[in-house]
Design an enzyme around this catalytic site. Structure first.
Site, mmCIF file in Angstrom:
data_model
loop_
_atom_site.group_PDB
_atom_site.id
_atom_site.type_symbol
_atom_site.label_atom_id
_atom_site.label_comp_id
_atom_site.label_asym_id
_atom_site.label_seq_id
_atom_site.Cartn_x
_atom_site.Cartn_y
_atom_site.Cartn_z
ATOM 1 N N GLU A 43 0.796 -1.178 -0.287
ATOM 2 C CA GLU A 43 -0.027 0.007 -0.225
ATOM 3 C C GLU A 43 0.967 1.100 0.082
ATOM 4 O O GLU A 43 1.661 1.563 1.047
ATOM 5 C CB GLU A 43 -0.920 0.020 1.390
ATOM 6 C CG GLU A 43 -1.839 1.231 1.348
ATOM 7 C CD GLU A 43 -2.492 1.228 2.633
ATOM 8 O OE1 GLU A 43 -2.777 2.494 3.386
ATOM 9 O OE2 GLU A 43 -2.857 0.220 3.380
ATOM 10 N N LYS A 130 -11.332 -1.096 6.743
ATOM 11 C CA LYS A 130 -10.136 -1.101 7.588
ATOM 12 C C LYS A 130 -10.624 -0.406 9.020
ATOM 13 O O LYS A 130 -11.337 0.399 9.305
ATOM 14 C CB LYS A 130 -9.171 0.067 7.060
ATOM 15 C CG LYS A 130 -8.020 0.396 7.704
ATOM 16 C CD LYS A 130 -6.869 1.202 6.926
ATOM 17 C CE LYS A 130 -7.262 2.688 7.053
ATOM 18 N NZ LYS A 130 -6.370 3.481 6.547
#
Length: 213
Positions: A43, A130
């Site tokens: 990421e 998340k």
């Protein structure tokens, strides 16, 4: 479907390296070391200078799954997707970003901290949420949420370390984001430290799941 193929790849790789570099060359060294160490979900955060160029640089690597992090707007999400990002991560939920990602068959992983935020995101088509900030909410948050919403997929980010990783896994985390701990001791001239840190996390993960994902 493209979206679920990417989600399966994230799930298979399980650990996600949240990369915040100081510049293009510095971040390339970090990512190369992380992939050598065994983490294949990368990421690249938009707090990193040249994030779009970095995403494009690594987008063709078939051995890794490159996403964009700290995406604060649909404009940034669109830029990241056009550069080759396979998933989009935000610290918050943004309905416009969710819509854009769904139109492009790209997974959107927004940060959520309450049941209301989670349900709102799920209604918009979000498949994995998340847990953020993970260090504040703690591993028990997943178990607490899965009580009333058993089918939710949650990924902690922030606050995950080698001591508590097993607890996150046991409580049902879909995947796990690891950030600054991977760069501990790295000064720009010693990328082997990043590789060693990564290998250490991978070893703890493998021990926690006893070789089963």
């Amino acid at each position: 479907m493209k979206k679920f193929s990417i989600l399966n790849k994230i799930r298979e790789n399980y650990l996600i390296a949240v990369v915040r570099g100081k510049g293009f060359d510095d971040t390339v060294k970090m990512i190369e070391s992380i992939t050598e160490g065994g983490i294949k979900n990368i990421e690249i955060t938009y707090t990193t200078p040249g994030a779009s160029e970095l995403i494009e640089h690594f987008a063709d690597r078939e051995d890794i799954c490159v996403g964009a992090g700290t995406v604060m707007s649909s404009e940034t999400a669109d830029e990241a997707i056009r550069r080759g990002a396979e998933y989009i991560v935000s610290p918050h939920f943004d309905a416009a970003v969710s819509e854009l990602c769904n139109l492009n068959q790209i997974p959107y992983l927004p940060g959520c901290a309450t049941a209301t935020e989670i349900v709102t995101a799920m209604k918009s088509g979000v498949d994995v949420l998340k847990v953020f900030p993970g260090g504040v909410l703690g591993a028990s948050f997943i178990k607490d949420i899965k009580g009333p919403i058993p089918h939710v997929n949650l990924m902690p980010s922030g606050g995950v370390n080698k001591d508590n990783m097993a607890e996150w896994i046991e409580n049902g985390a879909f995947a796990i984001g690891i950030g600054s701990a991977l760069a501990k001791g790295y000064d720009g001239s010693n990328p082997e430290v990043v590789r060693e840190n990564t290998e250490s996390f991978v070893s703890v993960y493998e021990a926690a799941v006893k070789g089963e994902k």
